[in-house]
Every structure is written in C-alpha cells, then in structure tokens.
Design a protein around this motif. Structure first.
Motif, mmCIF file in Angstrom:
data_model
loop_
_atom_site.group_PDB
_atom_site.id
_atom_site.type_symbol
_atom_site.label_atom_id
_atom_site.label_comp_id
_atom_site.label_asym_id
_atom_site.label_seq_id
_atom_site.Cartn_x
_atom_site.Cartn_y
_atom_site.Cartn_z
ATOM 1 N N GLU A 13 0.842 -1.211 0.000
ATOM 2 C CA GLU A 13 0.000 0.000 0.000
ATOM 3 C C GLU A 13 0.867 1.247 0.000
ATOM 4 O OE1 GLU A 13 -3.189 0.762 -0.231
ATOM 5 O OE2 GLU A 13 -3.402 -1.349 -0.789
ATOM 6 N N LYS A 14 1.986 1.131 0.770
ATOM 7 C CA LYS A 14 2.902 2.273 0.897
ATOM 8 C C LYS A 14 3.396 2.733 -0.485
ATOM 9 C CE LYS A 14 7.312 2.562 2.814
ATOM 10 N NZ LYS A 14 8.338 1.887 3.525
ATOM 11 N N GLN A 15 3.673 1.761 -1.365
ATOM 12 C CA GLN A 15 4.169 2.122 -2.698
ATOM 13 C C GLN A 15 3.085 2.847 -3.493
ATOM 14 O OE1 GLN A 15 7.368 1.975 -3.303
ATOM 15 N NE2 GLN A 15 7.603 0.983 -1.310
ATOM 16 N N TYR A 16 1.818 2.418 -3.299
ATOM 17 C CA TYR A 16 0.715 3.119 -3.983
ATOM 18 C C TYR A 16 0.588 4.550 -3.451
ATOM 19 C CZ TYR A 16 -0.760 -0.815 -6.788
ATOM 20 O OH TYR A 16 -0.801 -1.802 -7.752
ATOM 21 N N GLU A 17 0.870 4.707 -2.124
ATOM 22 C CA GLU A 17 0.838 6.071 -1.558
ATOM 23 C C GLU A 17 1.938 6.928 -2.181
ATOM 24 O OE1 GLU A 17 1.000 5.593 2.707
ATOM 25 O OE2 GLU A 17 -0.850 4.408 2.628
ATOM 26 N N TYR A 18 3.125 6.314 -2.378
ATOM 27 C CA TYR A 18 4.207 7.075 -3.030
ATOM 28 C C TYR A 18 3.821 7.483 -4.447
ATOM 29 C CZ TYR A 18 7.638 6.613 0.699
ATOM 30 O OH TYR A 18 8.309 6.734 1.881
ATOM 31 N N MET A 19 3.096 6.596 -5.143
ATOM 32 C CA MET A 19 2.668 6.953 -6.513
ATOM 33 C C MET A 19 1.773 8.190 -6.462
ATOM 34 S SD MET A 19 1.931 3.237 -8.259
ATOM 35 C CE MET A 19 2.553 1.800 -7.391
ATOM 36 N N ASN A 20 0.862 8.241 -5.476
ATOM 37 C CA ASN A 20 -0.013 9.426 -5.340
ATOM 38 C C ASN A 20 0.808 10.672 -5.014
ATOM 39 O OD1 ASN A 20 -2.294 7.972 -5.828
ATOM 40 N ND2 ASN A 20 -2.687 7.517 -3.656
ATOM 41 N N LEU A 21 1.809 10.492 -4.130
ATOM 42 C CA LEU A 21 2.635 11.642 -3.755
ATOM 43 C C LEU A 21 3.414 12.186 -4.960
ATOM 44 C CD1 LEU A 21 4.056 10.453 -0.295
ATOM 45 C CD2 LEU A 21 2.467 12.349 -0.717
ATOM 46 N N ILE A 22 3.939 11.248 -5.794
ATOM 47 C CA ILE A 22 4.672 11.683 -6.999
ATOM 48 C C ILE A 22 3.721 12.474 -7.903
ATOM 49 C CG2 ILE A 22 5.830 10.888 -9.109
ATOM 50 C CD1 ILE A 22 6.863 8.474 -7.445
ATOM 51 N N ALA A 23 2.476 11.961 -8.037
ATOM 52 C CA ALA A 23 1.497 12.655 -8.894
ATOM 53 C C ALA A 23 1.264 14.082 -8.372
ATOM 54 C CB ALA A 23 0.192 11.868 -8.928
ATOM 55 N N GLU A 24 1.166 14.219 -7.044
ATOM 56 C CA GLU A 24 0.919 15.564 -6.470
ATOM 57 C C GLU A 24 2.099 16.499 -6.737
ATOM 58 O OE1 GLU A 24 -0.085 15.181 -2.309
ATOM 59 O OE2 GLU A 24 -1.772 13.859 -2.812
ATOM 60 N N ILE A 25 3.325 15.995 -6.495
ATOM 61 C CA ILE A 25 4.511 16.844 -6.708
ATOM 62 C C ILE A 25 4.608 17.276 -8.163
ATOM 63 C CG2 ILE A 25 7.056 16.847 -6.772
ATOM 64 C CD1 ILE A 25 6.945 14.696 -4.655
ATOM 65 N N MET A 26 4.407 16.316 -9.072
ATOM 66 C CA MET A 26 4.557 16.628 -10.492
ATOM 67 C C MET A 26 3.473 17.610 -10.933
ATOM 68 S SD MET A 26 7.338 15.168 -11.225
ATOM 69 C CE MET A 26 7.456 15.752 -12.915
ATOM 70 N N ASP A 27 2.286 17.482 -10.346
ATOM 71 C CA ASP A 27 1.190 18.385 -10.677
ATOM 72 C C ASP A 27 1.569 19.826 -10.317
ATOM 73 O OD1 ASP A 27 -1.394 18.443 -11.775
ATOM 74 O OD2 ASP A 27 -2.163 19.031 -9.798
ATOM 75 N N ILE A 28 2.202 19.976 -9.150
ATOM 76 C CA ILE A 28 2.623 21.329 -8.716
ATOM 77 C C ILE A 28 3.743 21.831 -9.633
ATOM 78 C CG2 ILE A 28 3.707 22.633 -6.827
ATOM 79 C CD1 ILE A 28 2.267 20.589 -4.922
ATOM 80 N N ARG A 29 4.752 20.942 -9.873
ATOM 81 C CA ARG A 29 5.892 21.372 -10.695
ATOM 82 C C ARG A 29 5.487 21.742 -12.106
ATOM 83 N NH1 ARG A 29 11.100 17.569 -9.366
ATOM 84 N NH2 ARG A 29 11.182 18.044 -7.142
ATOM 85 N N LYS A 30 4.526 20.985 -12.648
ATOM 86 C CA LYS A 30 4.157 21.185 -14.055
ATOM 87 C C LYS A 30 2.932 22.100 -14.196
ATOM 88 C CE LYS A 30 5.365 18.880 -17.197
ATOM 89 N NZ LYS A 30 6.315 19.203 -18.275
ATOM 90 N N LEU A 31 2.479 22.665 -13.092
ATOM 91 C CA LEU A 31 1.311 23.561 -13.080
ATOM 92 C C LEU A 31 0.113 22.890 -13.763
ATOM 93 C CD1 LEU A 31 3.221 26.832 -14.060
ATOM 94 C CD2 LEU A 31 2.488 26.161 -11.770
ATOM 95 N N GLY A 32 -0.110 21.646 -13.432
ATOM 96 C CA GLY A 32 -1.288 20.936 -13.932
ATOM 97 C C GLY A 32 -1.089 20.249 -15.272
ATOM 98 N N GLU A 33 0.007 20.544 -15.967
ATOM 99 C CA GLU A 33 0.258 19.884 -17.256
ATOM 100 C C GLU A 33 0.743 18.448 -16.984
ATOM 101 O OE1 GLU A 33 3.517 20.521 -20.647
ATOM 102 O OE2 GLU A 33 2.841 22.376 -19.664
#
Ligand code: 5AD
Ligand code: SF4
Length: 472
Positions: A13-33
C-alpha cells in the motif's frame, strides 16, 4: 513440498501512496500539465516485461509517455548486462543525456536493470555521470515509487543495488506495450551458472510465480484480446521447483492451453538439460501452443559444453531434437550459439557447424563470446584472436542463411496460419508471422493488423516468405 518454498508478497500500500505523492509533486511542478516519461529498454523480453511494470507504476503516478527524450520530465534506461556490446551502447547513450540535463535541469535521469546490479558499473555511473539522479537494480522494482519519490524530493542522488530478498512480488500495475502480442513472466532468476553468463549474478536465484497468478494473468490477457502470449523465464523447463506444491512446466502450459479463445501460446527459454519428453508431448497435443521450440545449444562440442557448465552433451541435444521432429511434424527449431568461447578451437567450432547442418534450424541467434566480469569464463585462457572468431562467425552465418533459404523455399505452395503484426513503413506491405516464428510479407490493409489469417505462401526470399491471404 519444495525444500525452500519462495515467499510471495504484494506490492505494498505504501508504494501506492508514493505513486499518489509523486502525482501531487509533479502536478505542482508542471502547473497541472501532464508530466511525461521516456523509457528505453535494452536486452531481453524479461527486461521488456519489467519496463511494462515500471510504466504501469508511472502511469499510476500521473505520467504520460513520450518517444522524444527532450520532451520528458523523467528519463529511464532499463539496461542489459549480457554482452559488452549492450553495455557500451548504454554508456554511449547515457553520455548523450548530459546535454538534455543541462538544458532542462529539472529532469530526473534514471538507470535500472541488470547492468545496475553490478557494483563496478554502479560505481562508474556514480563517478562519471553526475547528472544521473536515480539508479536501481532488478531486485528493487517493488519499491521503485519510493526510490523515485526520494530522488525527486530530497535533492540527493539515490543508488540502490543488491536488494535481493529472494521473494516474488505480485500486484504491479502493468502498462503493456502491445495490444495483441504480450509477455507473461512465469519465473525470475536462474540457478544454472553457465560459466559465461552474468544473469544468475544480476537476477538472483530462480523463483517461480504461483500457478493461479499466472493462469489469471493469462485469462485476463486472452480476455482483453491478446493473440500471441509468450511465457517468460531464463529456464522455463525448471518451472515450479520453488512452489509449495511443485508443478512441471508441461503441466502449467497444458493448463493455460485449456483457456478458451483464439490465441497462440509461446515460451522462452528452454534449457536442453531440463527439456522433457512430457513438454514435447504437451506441444504436440496443444490447441494453442505454437509449434516452435527455442532450444539454445550454445556449442556443438562436448568439450566446450562441459567448460560452459551446460549439463548436456551433443547426443542428448540431438535426441531431444529428433523426438521433437517425430512428435511435432514441421516443428520450427531455433537456437542461441556462442562462437569463440575461451579455449574453443576450430575443430570444436566445426562441431557447432555440423550440428547446425544436422538440425536445420529455422533461425539462429548467434553471438561472439563476450567476457563478463565475475563469471568463471572471464578468467579462462582465451588465445584465439578476435579477427579469427569473426571469421568463424561469418562462416556460421553463411551456412545458416543457406539452410533458412532452403527451408523457406520448401514452404512455397503451403497454406499457413499467420498473425498479422504491422504495416511496414517503407513499402506499406503487411508483416505477419507463422506459428513457427517465420516472417511472411503480405498485401492488405491496416485493419487486418492483430488478426489471424490463412495465407498461401507464394514465394521465398532468403528467410522471408511472401504470401497471399486465402479467402475464408
Ligand atoms: N557472451 C556471448 N553471448 C552470451 N550469451 C549469454 N552470455 C554471453 C556472453 N558472455 C548469449 C547466450 C544466451 C543468450 C541470451 O545470450 O547464447 O543464450
Ligand atoms: Fe545464463 Fe545459462 Fe541461466 Fe541462460 S541458463 S540465463 S545462459 S546461466
């Protein structure tokens, strides 16, 4: 019950949580792109299957994919260590990423796979390629999201190898490359220690996936339209030995074969030392199992086979081949051969040539011996010069070309069932493949790609056939 059954775990489950965290970081870095990943895979189908799992995890982390490294936010090379040539290509291509990193400093560059499990390679990457931010070996796939998160967020280089906990991990999201041709790993690692081979050192001990997991993955693939499924393992003939209830490969493939549907079942690689008559009988009696046996013999000389630690001799190999030819009329045989193993003489090599003539393979994968650091053969005396080995190699190719051409010519006039695989860019013709893995070129439209058709073979050019679709 196996002596030391291998434990199976699920991707946590922890790895799935990391996948969500990566998605959040990338969303901020890429301004939603949508962030993009570029993945390049070197080497064998096992690597391709691993990359499909990595792509599955990246997709769950919000990534899309690109074929252009300059457009990517994440670049990953999944590497192969089996020969020096493959490693040199990786080093060359990694070097070329330096400019991309200079232009796009936020990009994360990562390397994984067999090469990275070798200490001397990981050290060289660490020292010579400071722009590589993440390195992980074949045993770290089940916590790739955590490693990637660490490399993205903590501003330090993440290097991990030698993480073999001898388990099997299930429950990866998979993003398959093809829509009708697919790979299904049934086991990982290898226990054979052929003296030239690096695989047992970089992929660890042999372990088999549970039968039920394999059957349900096969059902899912067949259900979603896969027409050509290849079961993968370094030595599929020893499948099942690490299971709670040991099971033979022949029984496994026969069970998969019972699944209803319109598909071909292939497998690779078979080791001659474990290739049973039961397996050949299973192919002969199968409904979906392709009439093809990839059976690497490596050398036709008993002296060299012994030095390679292959545990069979020429006679045993030829016995299996003659049983296969008797039970499966028209069987297509393919093989791997190494030319110029340390201490091989021209007399030994002639034994390889005579075996090639005797068996009449459909095609061969031929390699010049390449020393691998840490394997026993790398410290054996190797007096034959490279130019001489290349001459032998050429001689082998010429003989095989002649045999393949003869075999293909003998098929003219026959009707063959083929799977249509692609439209050729240059000519617009279709490329198809027979159950025995021979390429057939055809006229026809793109809509036929991914379907089975009966084809009349009209002509042959070297090892390629031409055919016409038979109206059904
Ligand atoms: N040198 C050359 N060929 C090799 N292979 C494996 N290791 C080496 C090596 N060190 C070949 C074998 C094997 C195939 C996958 O690669 O023929 O079957
Ligand atoms: Fe390497 Fe031999 Fe294992 Fe094949 S069977 S992966 S050649 S050690």
């Amino acid at each position: 019950m196996a002596e030391n059954p291998v434990q199976t775990d699920k991707l946590s489950e922890k790895q799935y949580e990391y996948m969500n965290l990566i998605a959040e970081i990338m969303d901020i870095r890429k301004l939603g792109e949508k962030p993009l990943a570029f993945i390049r895979t070197y080497g064998c189908q096992q690597n391709v299957a691993d990359s499909e799992r990595i792509k599955g995890m990246l997709e769950k982390s919000g990534f899309g994919f690109t074929e252009t490294p300059e457009d990517a936010d994440f670049i990953l090379f999944n590497t192969c260590a089996v020969r020096e040539h493959a490693e040199d290509r990786v080093f060359g291509n990694v070097g070329a990423l330096k400019n991309i990193k200079r232009k796009h400093p936020h990009i994360l560059i990562a390397l994984c796979g067999c090469m990275m499990e070798q200490e001397h390679i990981a050290n060289r990457i660490y020292k010579s390629f400071p722009f590589v931010g993440l390195v992980f070996g074949t045993h770290s796939l089940h916590h790739f999201p955590e490693l990637m998160y660490d490399a993205l967020c903590n501003g330090r280089r993440v290097f991990e190898r030698g993480n073999d906990d001898k388990k099997i991990y299930e429950g990866f999201p998979i993003r398959r490359d093809g829509s009708f041709k697919g790979w299904l790993p049934i086991m990982y690692g290898c226990n054979n220690f052929c003296t030239y081979c690096i695989v047992p050192y970089v992929r660890g001990r042999e372990r088999s996936r549970e039968k039920d997991v394999i059957i349900s993955e096969a059902r899912e693939m067949i259900g979603s339209g896969y027409k050509d499924i290849t079961l993968l393992g370094q030595n599929v003939n020893s499948y099942g030995k690490t299971l709670d209830e040991p099971l033979s490969f022949a029984s496994l493939i026969s069970e998969i074969d019972e699944i209803e549907g319109d598909y071909w079942l292939r497998f690779m690689t078979s080791h001659p030392k474990d290739c049973s008559r039961e397996l050949i009988d299973a192919i002969a009696g199968g409904r979906h199992i392709s009439r093809h046996l990839h059976l690497p013999f490596q050398s036709g000389s008993d002296r060299i086979l012994k030095a390679m630690n292959r545990h069979y001799d020429r006679k045993k190999y030829l016995d299996i081949v003659s049983y296969a030819k008797e039970r499966i009329p028209g069987v297509s045989l393919t093989s791997d051969i190494i030319v110029g193993f340390p201490g091989e003489t021209y007399e030994d090599f002639k034994q390889t040539l005579s075996l090639v003539r005797e068996v009449e393979f459909t095609s061969l994968y031929t390699f010049i011996y390449s020393p691998r650091v840490g394997t026993p053969a790398a410290s054996m005396d190797d007096p034959i010069p490279a130019a001489e080995k290349s001459k032998w190699f050429r001689e082998l190719l010429d003989i095989q070309e002649e045999i393949a051409a003869k075999r293909c010519a003998s098929m003219v006039g026959q009707t063959e069932r083929v799977l249509i695989e692609e439209v050729k860019e240059k000519t617009g013709e279709l490329n198809a493949r027979t159950s025995g893995n021979i390429i057939v070129e055809l006229e026809g439209g793109e809509s036929l790609v991914g379907s089975f058709r009966n084809v009349k073979i009209t002509s042959a050019r070297n090892w390629i056939l031409k055919g016409e679709i038979v109206k059904e």
